[in-house]
Design an enzyme around this catalytic site. Structure first.
Site, PDB file in Angstrom:
ATOM      1  N   ASP A   1      -2.223   2.326  -4.585  1.00  0.00           N
ATOM      2  CA  ASP A   1      -3.456   2.628  -3.869  1.00  0.00           C
ATOM      3  C   ASP A   1      -4.510   1.558  -4.162  1.00  0.00           C
ATOM      4  O   ASP A   1      -4.436   0.827  -5.156  1.00  0.00           O
ATOM      5  CB  ASP A   1      -3.993   4.004  -4.271  1.00  0.00           C
ATOM      6  CG  ASP A   1      -3.034   5.125  -3.900  1.00  0.00           C
ATOM      7  OD1 ASP A   1      -2.325   4.955  -2.875  1.00  0.00           O
ATOM      8  OD2 ASP A   1      -2.980   6.133  -4.614  1.00  0.00           O
TER       9      ASP A   1
ATOM     10  N   HIS B   1       0.815  -1.214   0.000  1.00  0.00           N
ATOM     11  CA  HIS B   1       0.000   0.000   0.000  1.00  0.00           C
ATOM     12  C   HIS B   1       0.851   1.268   0.000  1.00  0.00           C
ATOM     13  O   HIS B   1       0.318   2.378  -0.196  1.00  0.00           O
ATOM     14  CB  HIS B   1      -0.953   0.005   1.202  1.00  0.00           C
ATOM     15  CG  HIS B   1      -2.310   0.545   0.896  1.00  0.00           C
ATOM     16  ND1 HIS B   1      -2.509   1.647   0.096  1.00  0.00           N
ATOM     17  CD2 HIS B   1      -3.549   0.143   1.274  1.00  0.00           C
ATOM     18  CE1 HIS B   1      -3.796   1.904  -0.002  1.00  0.00           C
ATOM     19  NE2 HIS B   1      -4.454   0.999   0.692  1.00  0.00           N
TER      20      HIS B   1
END
Length: 468
Positions: free
Chosen positions: A443, A439
């Site tokens: 995204d 992450h």
């Protein structure tokens, strides 16, 4: 006059720190040529043959089978003068140098060969003095070829590997089936002059086995409850990778179910066409999924990337979007989980991916992968559906930033549209794709679109023809 050279265990690939001696190819007193293999060593990534950078006579050998040596530790000592004694000074090393174009004063370099493939039998010379009698040529007895889990199983069952070698595996290696067959043959009741084993004796043995807690059938890959296994080799590498991944990567995941019925239809047609063209090639659903993955990675390049920053955290670092795609495929082997990768997968056709996949899978199982083939991956695909698992929680293969898991492809009820546009239930082949992603780099929106893109391409595999 003796000229003793020390040969230490070299770095066998990308900073490996140690290796375990699986088999010695030489004995003290053997005379070897330049680049002759002296030992077979298991590293955290592969099993490799270690060739000698010198020709000469083995005067010392360091390390026992099963012992782990650090890189740089003394492996063998070689008297290089033995290579040129006799024959008017035209010894084996001189012949090798002449044929290879090396100058007389040039330091020989090791040519590291990888894998467990059995070399052609060598006739090594055993010498007790400076001159060598051709009649003294002998061949040292070879240690039976067998993978470490097979050796462990044989030890547990009390089976002598030498007695059943060569086995039914590649290059005559002994397999688990060979060991079990030998154990069954040894323990079967014998008929004849002595008669069969008395029933009372068999009953006593059963009671004794039950009271001692002994299991008649070993567990998965020969393991038994109560055993202690040392963390080494591939398992050591797995421990390091998984700990690093969980410690350093803030991972998240997303999933998508896909109707893969058309994918199966296409793979059957492609396999038939390949055979029609004389190719001994089977196009598998996984090969087509790999092709879809490559196409999707080109559209969403942050999943084929690296994050690089200073170790001290003084700078947020950089995200490198990689041009090349080295597509890793997780493989379950007797030695543990290994992830060989298909180099430059973006330059390969579907047939090329299928061929590379079959080759890597075969060599992952027989232990002949090279260190280069299990390093340098940029994205990984894990087909845990092959074990019957519908879903999974794949762990990112650090320092990569994404891994795609594939669940079991099963026949399930699925809503489809008929030729009139009406919805109806049908039985379709359905599987689940799960993406775990870093992450920090990617995204959730991009990750979700990526896994949907892979699923859409597999649901409509003809779209793959639009892409190189």
């Amino acid at each position: 006059m003796s000229d003793i050279k020390d040969f230490t265990l070299p770095d066998l690939g990308e900073g490996l720190e140690d290796g375990e001696i699986v088999r010695w190819h030489v004995e003290v007193g053997d005379v070897i040529g330049l680049n002759d293999a002296v030992a077979e060593v298991e590293t955290a990534k592969a099993v490799v043959d270690v060739p000698s950078p010198y020709a000469g006579q083995i005067v010392e050998r360091h390390g026992e089978i099963g012992e782990t040596l650090q890189v740089g530790a003394l492996l063998v000592r070689i008297d290089t003068s033995a290579a040129t004694d006799g024959g008017g000074g035209q010894g084996e090393e001189a012949e090798v140098r002449a044929s290879s174009g090396l100058d007389a004063d040039e330091e020989p370099q090791p040519l590291v060969g990888y894998g467990q493939q059995e070399a052609a039998p060598r006739r090594r010379r055993r010498s007790s003095g400076p001159s060598h009698d051709p009649d003294s040529l002998v061949q040292a007895p070879a240690r039976p070829l067998a993978k470490p889990p097979v050796r462990k199983l044989a030890k547990d069952l009390g089976v002598d590997l030498a007695a059943i070698a060569p086995g039914s595996g590649p290059q005559g290696s002994v397999t688990r089936e060979d060991v079990r067959a030998a154990e069954e043959a040894r323990t079967e009741p014998r008929a004849g002059a002595r008669g069969q084993r008395p029933a009372a004796q068999a009953a006593d043995a059963s009671v004794e086995a039950a009271s001692s807690g002994e299991k008649a059938i070993p567990g998965f890959r020969g393991r038994r409850p109560g055993e202690i296994e040392r963390i080494r080799g591939v398992r050591k590498r797995i421990v390091e990778k998984m700990e690093t991944s969980r410690r350093e990567i803030p991972s998240a995941s997303c999933s998508r179910d896909a109707d893969l019925t058309e994918l199966f239809v296409l793979r059957e047609r492609l396999t038939e066409q390949a055979r029609h063209e004389g190719l001994d090639l089977k196009i598998t659903p996984l090969a087509l999924i790999l092709r879809a993955t490559v196409v999707a990675l080109r559209r969403y390049p942050t999943l084929n990337a690296r994050i690089e920053r200073p170790d001290d955290g003084s700078d947020p670092g950089q995200i490198h979007l990689l041009e090349h795609i080295n597509l890793g495929v997780a493989a379950d082997t007797d030695r543990g989980l290994v992830v060989p990768n298909i180099k430059d997968a973006h330059h390969r056709s579907t047939a090329g991916l299928a061929s590379a996949l079959a080759d890597l899978a075969t060599r992952a199982r027989d232990g002949s992968l090279t260190p280069n083939e299990v390093t340098g991956g940029t994205f990984t695909v894990n087909n845990y559906g092959a074990f019957g698992n519908d879903d999974g929680d794949p762990i990112i293969n650090h320092p990569e930033v994404g891994i795609l898991g594939i669940g079991a492809i099963r026949e399930r009820p699925w809503v489809v549209r008929n030729e009139h546009g009406d919805q109806q239930l049908a039985i379709r082949r359905v599987g689940r794709f799960t993406l775990a992603f870093d992450h920090r780099v990617c995204d959730g929106g991009e990750a979700g679109r990526f896994v949907t893109e892979v699923a859409d391409l597999c649901e409509q595999p003809a779209r793959l023809l639009l892409h190189l």
